[in-house]
Design a protein around this motif. Structure first.
Motif, PDB file in Angstrom:
ATOM      1  N   LEU A  39     -76.096 -37.180  31.664  1.00 49.09           N
ATOM      2  CA  LEU A  39     -75.472 -38.640  31.298  1.00 49.09           C
ATOM      3  C   LEU A  39     -75.277 -38.586  30.085  1.00 49.09           C
TER       4      LEU A  39
ATOM      5  N   GLU B 132     -72.237 -47.591  39.943  1.00 42.87           N
ATOM      6  CA  GLU B 132     -72.249 -47.647  38.113  1.00 42.87           C
ATOM      7  C   GLU B 132     -73.133 -48.461  37.590  1.00 42.87           C
ATOM      8  N   ASP B 133     -73.632 -49.624  38.250  1.00 44.09           N
ATOM      9  CA  ASP B 133     -74.615 -50.378  37.794  1.00 44.09           C
ATOM     10  C   ASP B 133     -76.052 -49.571  37.524  1.00 44.09           C
ATOM     11  N   THR B 134     -76.473 -48.917  38.825  1.00 47.45           N
ATOM     12  CA  THR B 134     -77.463 -48.109  38.508  1.00 47.45           C
ATOM     13  C   THR B 134     -77.180 -46.975  37.492  1.00 47.45           C
ATOM     14  N   LEU B 135     -76.204 -46.163  37.355  1.00 49.53           N
ATOM     15  CA  LEU B 135     -75.977 -45.332  36.489  1.00 49.53           C
ATOM     16  C   LEU B 135     -76.255 -45.925  34.936  1.00 49.53           C
ATOM     17  N   GLU B 136     -75.524 -46.986  34.623  1.00 47.80           N
ATOM     18  CA  GLU B 136     -75.669 -47.499  33.256  1.00 47.80           C
ATOM     19  C   GLU B 136     -76.913 -47.770  32.933  1.00 47.80           C
ATOM     20  N   ALA B 137     -77.894 -48.315  33.933  1.00 46.70           N
ATOM     21  CA  ALA B 137     -79.183 -48.764  33.790  1.00 46.70           C
ATOM     22  C   ALA B 137     -80.149 -47.364  33.458  1.00 46.70           C
TER      23      ALA B 137
ATOM     24  N   ARG C 201     -78.639 -44.742  32.088  1.00 45.40           N
ATOM     25  CA  ARG C 201     -78.135 -44.194  30.715  1.00 45.40           C
ATOM     26  C   ARG C 201     -78.989 -45.319  29.695  1.00 45.40           C
ATOM     27  N   ALA C 202     -79.314 -46.393  30.153  1.00 44.72           N
ATOM     28  CA  ALA C 202     -79.862 -47.265  29.039  1.00 44.72           C
ATOM     29  C   ALA C 202     -81.233 -46.832  28.854  1.00 44.72           C
TER      30      ALA C 202
END
Length: 760
Positions: free
Chosen positions: A529, A720-725, A727-728
């Motif tokens: 990530l 993408e939303d799950t990926l960004e979550a 990553r956070a």
């Protein structure tokens, strides 16, 4: 060639058979002529009697040589001895006459004839028992009893002047009556056995019977001529009968019967003996004849023999019934066995043909093997006896059979056959009650398969009905259900599964069969990530089936596990994955390749060697291979797994815990085991944006893993939303359809090249 192997029931002898009998028949005629001359020229008959004796011996020797090749020659040998004894008696009389010894006339013949009659009856009994054993002592009891009855009756008749024996001594009367009684008993025995042996159309049987009848009639007619003349007639009659019998026996005798039940004839003889003896006793009691006391004694002896024989038959019948019961009974449980089941099924099929439905219940006790393994075979036997007792209580008079260790068959006829569910449900409740084994209480589970056959259904084969019940039982076992009914569709699925197992065995055997297809591995990439670079790929097996195309794991992995094929499957996948990892490393794009491991691989201690062999065979670097295990593996093999994982970690193989959070998690193994990676299951990843608690679980898992120095991989990333979550939350690696579906190695290589050029 064994003569006894020739056809035994031919009613029309061929020309060759006639030639075989020509010589013996001529010798028999010569013997009869010699004795007829001796009778005609008495008292100057000594030399003629010696000639008769010699000729009888020659006949006996000829018959003995003839039957030497027979398989069953007991009756013929007895007749050979009969002829020799009769010859000995006649020769003794001739010697006494020539020597002028003071011995009663015909003493030798009387003795020889009685002994010869005993041997002749023995021959008939041996004929009666061809192929089924030795003569029964009960048959001797019947014969002796019948002789006694006839002698007793004869004493009353002669003393009552109904038979012309006036002037005879009591001993002479008894001798004559014994001879007549012997002849009658032999005649009846020979007739009954001959007819039962299928000789009703054979002339030799009727020739023997005709001469025997003539002999008895001639004895009766000679009574008025006195005892001496009567014995002369008897001697001629016996020579004729024995000669005819010896000629008839130059061909093998047919078997009277094979092994089987006692025929009604034997029982009837015993009852007739008892009845006849009682009549003689009654007649002697009311008669005023001088010999009534002797007749009563003889009749009493016959009655004792008859009662003893009848009692023996009762015991034999009881013993036979007991033997039949034991032959159809399971020794351990007292239920029916396979023989009993076969008989019950036969009766049920008869009921079905008559218009009544039939049902079978196939019962299996789940958990019984554990009882045997844990407590021993003796305890297992005790449990089976308890279960058998419950079945008897529950099923009453219905037929229950134990056909193997913990499997039983229940045969249901009307009215139960129309509603087998009631019987099955009651049986489940009875069998699943706790059982005390020593100080421990155990509870077994019952799986029952039900198969029904209705009138007009076209199902009339007991084996087919039994097979269907077993199919239904296995369906119940696989589904861990109590009761399952036979369903042709489920059987078709089971048949397809069996075929698939056979194909898998051919695919994964030591010499894989190309006709079964081949295994391929697809790879799903794993991305870092932080950098966006591909750092690994999970190896996922596929089966390129020759007729069904590409099959995914859910179509065959359960079958592989269930039938002990997981080791060769894993070995193949591991070698394919290691080969690809080595290829990527040589191409300058090293990727860590993850391979899933089943819990069964940790049971036999060969996993470490399998991994080592795969690495050596492919040249792959150990640190590029990651082995994934689930939490359930750790829980099921708490002793074996840590030891194996330590050995693999020493070889620098990476270890990963797959599907974290879906099993019975224990935080202890996260700190104790040499794992490098923790994979969060897709079920958490895909719900983390919709559910606050799930998001908290994912965040806590990532934080915990990092604190323990573990790398975290999130599976099932599809947007993408799950990926960004993730990553956070500082997740390390992600895997899912957002990046790529699982693809072949060549496709993933192209995907990697394209991605590298984009990322620069």
């Amino acid at each position: 060639m064994d003569i006894s192997d020739l056809p035994r029931t031919t009613s029309r002898p061929d020309a060759r058979a006639g030639r075989v009998l020509a010589g013996p028949a001529a010798l028999a005629l010569l013997t009869i002529a010699a004795q007829a001359s001796a009778v005609a020229f008495h008292p100057e008959r000594a030399w003629l009697e010696l000639a008769t004796a010699l000729l009888l011996v020659l006949q006996a020797r000829w018959l003995a040589r003839r039957v030497a090749t027979y398989r069953d020659r007991g009756p013929q040998r007895a007749i050979v001895m009969t002829g020799q004894l009769l010859a000995l008696g006649l020769a003794a009389d001739a010697v006494v006459h020539l020597a002028s010894w003071d011995v009663p006339h015909s003493a030798g013949f009387v003795t020889g004839s009685i002994l010869a009659s005993v041997l002749a009856f023995h021959a008939v009994l041996q004929w009666d028992q061809l192929g089924s054993g030795v003569p029964d002592v009960g048959d001797w009891t019947n014969a002796l009893g019948m002789v006694a009855v006839l002698v007793g009756a004869g004493l009353l008749l002669t003393d009552g002047a109904l038979l012309p024996t006036a002037g005879w001594s009591e001993a002479q009367e008894i001798v004559q009556l014994v001879q007549v009684a012997n002849g009658l008993v032999l005649l009846a025995a020979c007739l009954s056995v001959g007819l039962l042996a299928g000789m009703g159309r054979q002339s030799r049987l009727w020739a023997v019977l005709a001469t025997s009848v003539g002999f008895v009639v001639a004895q009766g007619l000679a009574l008025s001529q006195g005892f001496h003349v009567s014995q002369l007639v008897s001697s001629l009659g016996q020579v004729i009968v024995v000669s005819v019998v010896m000629v008839a026996l130059h061909h093998p005798l047919p078997s009277r019967r094979v092994e089987g039940e006692r025929p009604p004839l034997t029982t009837s003889w015993s009852l007739a003996l008892t009845a006849g003896a009682c009549l003689v006793l009654v007649a002697s009691a009311v008669s005023d004849a001088d010999d009534r006391a002797l007749a009563g004694i003889v009749g009493g002896l016959a009655a004792l023999l008859g009662v003893a024989r009848t009692a023996g038959i009762v015991r034999e019948i009881e013993g036979a019934n007991q033997s039949r019961r034991e032959a159809r009974t399971d020794e351990l449980t007292g239920l029916g066995n396979r023989r009993g089941l076969a008989r019950a099924l036969g009766e049920a099929m008869t009921n079905l043909a008559a218009g009544e439905p039939v049902a079978l219940l196939a019962v299996d006790l789940r958990g019984f093997r554990d009882v045997n393994d844990r407590f021993g075979p003796a305890a297992g036997d005790d449990v089976l006896r308890v279960m058998a007792g419950r079945m008897r209580e529950q099923l009453s008079e219905r037929m229950v059979s134990r056909i193997s260790g913990d499997q039983f068959i229940v045969v249901l006829v009307e009215p139960d056959a129309s509603d087998p569910a009631t019987t099955a449900d009651g049986l489940v409740l009875a069998l699943e009650r706790p059982v005390q084994v020593g100080a421990t209480t155990v509870r077994l589970r019952a799986s029952i398969g039900v198969a029904q056959a209705a009138p007009g259904s076209g199902l009339g084969d007991a084996d087919e009905l039994l097979r269907r019940a077993h199919v239904a039982m296995h369906v119940a076992k696989r589904a861990e259900k109590h009761v399952a009914y036979y369903d042709p569709n489920e059987e078709a699925a089971a048949h397809a599964a069996r075929e698939r197992v056979e194909e898998l065995a051919a695919l994964l055997g030591p010499a894989p069969d190309p006709a079964a297809g081949h295994l391929v591995v697809h790879y799903q990439p794993q991305l870092d990530l932080r950098t966006g670079r591909v750092v690994g790929a999970e190896a996922l097996v596929r089966w390129a089936h020759p007729t069904h195309g590409l099959l995914y794991p859910d179509a065959f992995v359960d079958l592989v596990e269930r039938h002990g094929l997981m080791r060769p499957l894993t070995d193949t996948v591991l070698r394919l994955a290691a080969t690809q990892a080595a290829a990527w490393e040589r191409a300058g794009t090293p990727l860590r390749v993850s391979v899933n491991l089943s819990s069964s691989l940790f049971l036999d201690g060969r996993l470490e060697r399998m991994v080592q062999d795969a690495l050596l065979a492919t040249g792959a670097s150990a640190h590029l291979i990651a082995l994934e295990i689930t939490e359930s593996v750790l829980m099921e093999n708490a002793e074996a797994v840590p030891r194996v994982l330590d050995a693999l970690a020493d070889r620098a193989v990476s270890l990963s815990i797959d599907d974290f959070g879906t099993g019975y998690s224990s935080l202890a193994y996260l700190s104790d085991l040499p794992v490098d990676e923790l994979k969060i299951d897709r079920s958490f990843v895909q719900r983390m944006l919709q559910d606050v608690r799930t998001h908290a679980v994912v965040a806590g898992t990532i934080d915990l893993a990092h604190r323990l120095g573990l790398r975290v991989v999130a599976e099932g990333v599809e947007d993408e939303d799950t990926l960004e979550a993730l990553r956070a939350l500082d997740c390390d690696v992600t895997q899912g359809y957002l990046h790529s579906r699982p693809v072949e190695a060549s496709a993933l290589t192209g995907w990697l090249d394209a991605r590298t050029s984009v990322l620069g």
